[in-house]
Design an enzyme around this catalytic site. Structure first.
Site, mmCIF file in Angstrom:
data_model
loop_
_atom_site.group_PDB
_atom_site.id
_atom_site.type_symbol
_atom_site.label_atom_id
_atom_site.label_comp_id
_atom_site.label_asym_id
_atom_site.label_seq_id
_atom_site.Cartn_x
_atom_site.Cartn_y
_atom_site.Cartn_z
ATOM 1 C CE LYS A 92 -3.787 -2.497 2.082
ATOM 2 N NZ LYS A 92 -4.408 -3.028 3.295
ATOM 3 C CD GLN A 94 -3.383 -4.620 6.525
ATOM 4 O OE1 GLN A 94 -3.226 -3.643 5.801
ATOM 5 N NE2 GLN A 94 -4.073 -5.671 6.130
ATOM 6 C CG ASP A 104 -9.573 -0.181 4.818
ATOM 7 O OD1 ASP A 104 -9.339 -0.444 3.611
ATOM 8 O OD2 ASP A 104 -8.936 -0.668 5.760
#
Ligand code: NDP
Length: 295
Positions: free
Chosen positions: A54, A98, A121
């Site tokens: 990422k 994460q 997200d």
């Protein structure tokens, strides 16, 4: 019949080129540099590699990125404090924690703490609620990537029988929701399957489009699909390690056999995976534009 391959790698490359241009324009015309922070707690190798990928993609696109790695014994309170700090940091437009988090940390509590305007997200309940209502919001990255793959491959979903295998909050439920909405890559009739589904094959055999998000290697065999089906394989299963120490990956679909019956199919790797990171970048760039009042 041999299926046409939907290359997520190529579609992702095209979208990243568009994003790079957008980032350059945001910078040149408005002095805005999108910023992303990734927060990793612990040292899980799969999570480490996702976070590294990422950050690498962010840098390639000209997005400012910060990678914060915390020890596995970080307390929930410490993590919440860090999220709050990132919420207040004007350089940061997108916050990604994460998952999975260590067991002693309440994942839902941490996700709720992220400012919904920085929730790139798309997991915050505010964004999930807006998504369900069909309002503009950050869409979760993997389902958003699947929509783009379908759109950019010219696959018509209107009226299609779509069977989704998997009902997780990050893939199955949101893609089901998005594909039944009155919109491009939507207007489908959805069947959502899971481990309690009585006869999975009876559902998959009548599907025009199958989205396999079960996390079970080779779960979808050629006998379970009809000729001409479109297959999107979300699964990423580590089935071994190569001589050089790299993880060997397999999807949820018996690719070799199913591709002989399908009209379109995504490979693993190189299908949905590259799209997930790309849609994260799209959300981050949009977050920056929104924060600057441009979009
Ligand atoms: P979860 O484990 O959270 O959910 C899996 C779902 O599949 C569950 O609903 C489960 O049913 C169902 N399921 C599992 N096996 C079967 C089976 N044999 N028959 C029917 N249903 C089954 O997984 P995620 O949604 O998080 O991820 C799914 C897969 O996608 C994983 O391989 C993951 O690595 C991959 N993934 C890939 C991404 C990418 O970018 N390419 C991003 C996110 C995930 P039940 O609810 O009854 O247990």
């Amino acid at each position: 019949m041999g299926a046409k391959i939907i290359s997520g790698t190529e579609v992702a490359r095209a979208i990243r080129a568009e994003l790079k241009q957008e980032v350059a324009e945001l910078q040149a015309k408005h002095g805005v540099t999108p910023g992303l922070v990734t927060i990793l707690v612990g040292d899980d190798p799969a999570s480490q590699s996702y976070v590294a990928a990422k950050n690498k993609t962010a840098k390639e696109l000209g997005v400012y990125s910060e990678q914060i790695t915390l020890p596995v014994d970080t307390s929930e309170a410490e993590l919440l404090q860090l999220v709050e700090k990132c919420n207040r940091n004007a350089k940061i437009n997108g916050i990604l924690v994460q998952l999975p988090l260590p067991k002693h940390i309440n994942e839902a509590k941490v996700l709720y703490a992220i400012d919904p305007n920085k929730d790139v997200d798309g997991f915050h309940p505010v964004n999930v609620g807006k998504m369900v209502l069909g309002q503009q919001c950050f869409l979760p990255c993997t389902p958003h990537g699947i929509l783009e793959l379908l759109k950019r491959s010219g696959i018509n979903t209107t009226g299609a029988e779509v069977v989704i295998v998997g009902r997780s909050n990050i893939v199955g439920k949101p893609i089901a929701n998005l594909m039944l909405q009155k919109r491009e890559a939507g207007n489908a009739t959805i069947t959502l399957c899971h481990t309690r589904t009585r006869d999975l094959a009876a559902h998959t055999r009548r599907a025009d489009i199958i989205i396999a998000a079960a996390g079970t290697p080779n779960m979808l065999s050629a006998e379970m699909v009809k000729d001409g089906v479109v297959v999107i394989d979300v699964g990423v299963n580590r089935i071994g390690t190569s001589a050089s120490g790299k993880a060997i990956l397999a999807g949820d679909v018996d690719f070799t056999a199913v591709k002989e019956k399908a009209s379109w199919i995504t490979p693993v790797p190189g299908g949905v995976g590259p799209m997930t990171i790309t849609m994260l970048m799209k959300n981050t760039v949009w977050a920056a534009a929104r924060a600057a009042g441009i979009s």
